[in-house]
Design an enzyme around this catalytic site. Structure first.
Site, short mmCIF file in Angstrom:
data_model
loop_
_atom_site.label_atom_id
_atom_site.label_comp_id
_atom_site.label_asym_id
_atom_site.label_seq_id
_atom_site.Cartn_x
_atom_site.Cartn_y
_atom_site.Cartn_z
N ASN A 166 25.54 -19.53 61.63
CA ASN A 166 25.83 -20.94 61.93
C ASN A 166 24.52 -21.73 61.92
OD1 ASN A 166 24.67 -21.09 64.75
ND2 ASN A 166 26.00 -19.31 64.93
N ASP A 221 31.67 -15.61 66.53
CA ASP A 221 32.92 -15.13 67.12
C ASP A 221 33.52 -13.98 66.33
OD1 ASP A 221 32.96 -17.01 69.21
OD2 ASP A 221 33.61 -18.55 67.79
N ASP A 262 33.13 -11.91 73.85
CA ASP A 262 32.69 -13.19 74.38
C ASP A 262 31.73 -12.90 75.54
OD1 ASP A 262 32.45 -15.61 75.83
OD2 ASP A 262 34.22 -16.36 74.78
N ILE A 263 30.44 -13.10 75.28
CA ILE A 263 29.42 -12.70 76.27
C ILE A 263 29.55 -13.53 77.54
CG2 ILE A 263 26.94 -12.29 76.63
CD1 ILE A 263 26.64 -12.54 73.53
N PHE A 290 27.36 -23.40 76.95
CA PHE A 290 27.38 -24.58 76.11
C PHE A 290 28.75 -24.65 75.45
CE2 PHE A 290 23.37 -26.91 75.50
CZ PHE A 290 22.58 -26.22 76.41
N LYS A 345 36.14 -19.74 80.18
CA LYS A 345 34.98 -18.85 80.28
C LYS A 345 34.73 -18.41 81.72
CE LYS A 345 33.48 -19.63 75.93
NZ LYS A 345 33.05 -18.69 74.91
N1 CTP Z 1 29.65 -17.53 73.51
C1 CTP Z 1 29.47 -16.23 73.90
N2 CTP Z 1 29.95 -15.22 73.15
C2 CTP Z 1 30.63 -15.45 72.01
C3 CTP Z 1 30.84 -16.80 71.60
C4 CTP Z 1 30.33 -17.82 72.38
O1 CTP Z 1 28.86 -15.99 74.94
N3 CTP Z 1 31.08 -14.46 71.30
C5 CTP Z 1 29.14 -18.59 74.38
C6 CTP Z 1 28.13 -19.53 73.74
O2 CTP Z 1 26.81 -19.05 73.94
C7 CTP Z 1 28.37 -20.81 74.48
C8 CTP Z 1 29.84 -20.75 74.85
O3 CTP Z 1 30.22 -19.39 74.73
O4 CTP Z 1 27.64 -20.85 75.70
C9 CTP Z 1 30.76 -21.59 74.02
O5 CTP Z 1 30.56 -21.33 72.65
P1 CTP Z 1 31.41 -22.14 71.56
O6 CTP Z 1 30.97 -21.69 70.21
O7 CTP Z 1 31.38 -23.60 71.89
O8 CTP Z 1 32.89 -21.70 71.89
P2 CTP Z 1 33.72 -20.44 71.54
O9 CTP Z 1 33.78 -19.55 72.71
O10 CTP Z 1 33.21 -19.83 70.29
O11 CTP Z 1 35.18 -21.06 71.33
P3 CTP Z 1 35.71 -22.06 70.16
O12 CTP Z 1 35.06 -21.60 68.89
O13 CTP Z 1 37.18 -21.87 70.19
O14 CTP Z 1 35.31 -23.44 70.55
#
Ligand code: CTP
Length: 400
Positions: free
Chosen positions: A205, A274, A303-304, A322, A343
């Site tokens: 990304n 993701d 999802d960390i 974020f 989250k």
């Molecule tokens: N994050 C995470 N682990 C993942 C994906 C995201 O810890 N596998 C964390 C990011 O570091 C950020 C938060 O989750 O702090 C939100 O990330 P974002 O990309 O906005 O959301 P997603 O969880 O990916 O959900 P969506 O794509 O549906 O908006």
């Protein structure tokens, strides 16, 4: 803050200190100087006395005519700046040796202390210097530099003392630092993870890592002990921080989940993928061996943020995430609140990543902050390097 106590030790960069004194004075500070005997082999006492307008303190028992000068001068100081700071003063400061005026005053001050190290690059990398650095940082001593560049020993590397202009600017920024961050342990994730399909291709990304890096820099400058766990970043990890490289989502999960409990605050600013490939090919997949229309199969990553929030306990860190959304205004607030709930973290900092307005890779940002305790949302706009202060102020409300 107006009184600067400048400690000068015997590094070659000592020759720059009359200029440093001039710059401090030009910026409106009062300057008093303590020099070690070795420093005075590299810069003259007379020059220093002339530019500062005051005698230079050298001996613990020599200068003021009464016996507690080291305490008086320590009380006078609003900030102690040691520039250049040699390996020797760092070692003495880290174990409390007080065998000359400067090392004695170091123990007697209660004001902030900034060290600007300057030495040969191999000396700087030596395990003793790095261990002393870690001890001093953990006690809230602030470091500026060293920086990479030409060194006096005809080499180039990490070891140059920061330029006087940079040191003055660092001190001028002091009042804007946040005192509550001093000594706090902060973990920040930053940058983009890359999920490799094969050694030549990956899924990722546009995150540049700037936002996380600026948050890290600000916290470290405020005296926090910062670890930055980063994927790909367009910028170098902020120099006062410990950096851990976690190139993909799986390694970031491992690094964060095993250590998040050791921190007071965890900020998940990384753009974590993701999805990932179930297997990464070891060899480059040749084009001719792949179909004309390639369909990729990917699997979800962990999802960390959600997982550490679920495992967190009442005495664990404050956890901040974020949210990257293609929305603005009230829609962004609504999505941020949903993400906060999903989250299970304490705070979400939401960005609009709509093309044209996107924060990704940009120096500016507009963020909306929502908290799990129901405070009204707040929003900040400006260069990433300045809105980080507003963000840290919100985070520090948790320490009240
Ligand atoms: N994050 C995470 N682990 C993942 C994906 C995201 O810890 N596998 C964390 C990011 O570091 C950020 C938060 O989750 O702090 C939100 O990330 P974002 O990309 O906005 O959301 P997603 O969880 O990916 O959900 P969506 O794509 O549906 O908006």
């Amino acid at each position: 803050m107006k009184n600067i106590l400048l400690g000068i030790t015997g590094g070659i960069a000592a020759y720059k200190t009359p200029h440093l004194v001039r710059l401090f004075k030009k910026a409106g500070y009062e300057v008093r100087i303590i020099a070690t005997k070795n420093a005075l082999k590299l810069v003259s006492e007379h020059s220093l006395a002339t530019v500062s307008g005051h005698p230079v303190r050298i001996d613990t028992f020599g200068n003021s005519g009464h016996g507690v000068d080291h305490i008086d001068i320590a009380r006078w100081a609003d900030v102690l700046v040691i520039a250049p700071a040699t390996a020797n003063i760092m070692a003495k400061a880290s174990c409390g040796i007080a065998d000359d005026m400067l090392s004695t005053v170091f123990l007697a001050v209660s004001c902030p202390v900034v060290m600007a190290p300057g030495m040969n690059d191999i000396m700087w990398q030596s395990s003793s210097v790095q261990a002393n650095l870690a001890v001093l940082k953990s006690r809230g001593i602030m470091f500026i530099g060293p920086e990479p560049g030409e060194l006096a020993c005809n080499t180039s590397g990490m070891g140059r003392m920061s330029e006087p202009e940079t040191i003055v600017q660092f001190v001028q920024n002091f009042p804007t630092r946040i005192e509550k961050l001093r000594g706090k342990r902060v973990l920040i994730t930053a940058g983009a993870t890359r999920e490799y399909f094969d050694p030549a291709r990956f899924w990722s990304n546009p995150s540049s890592g700037r936002m996380g890096n600026e948050l890290a820099r600000f916290a470290a400058d405020s005296g926090a002990h910062v670890t930055i766990c980063h994927g790909f970043m367009e910028v170098k990890p902020a120099s006062l921080c410990e950096a851990i490289h976690a190139p993909d989502a799986a390694s970031m999960y491992l690094e964060v989940s095993k250590r998040f409990r050791d921190f007071d605050v965890v900020v998940m600013a990384a753009a974590v993928s993701d999805w990932t490939f179930p297997n990464t090919a070891e060899l480059k997949s040749k084009k001719d061996a792949l179909p004309q229309e390639l369909q990729l199969q990917m699997v979800r990553t962990k999802d960390i943020l959600a997982s550490i929030s679920a495992e967190n306990t009442d005495d664990g860190p404050i956890i901040i995430g974020f949210a990257a959304e293609t929305a603005s205004g009230n829609d962004l607030v609504t999505l941020a609140r949903k993400k906060l709930e999903r989250k299970g973290c304490d705070m979400i900092i939401a960005n609009d990543i709509t093309p044209g307005k996107s924060a990704f890779g940009n120096d500016n940002n507009h963020v909306i902050i929502v908290n799990s305790d129901g405070r009204p949302p707040s929003d900040f706009e400006g260069p990433k390097s300045t809105i980080v202060r507003d963000i840290w102020e919100r985070i520090c409300e948790y320490f009240d």
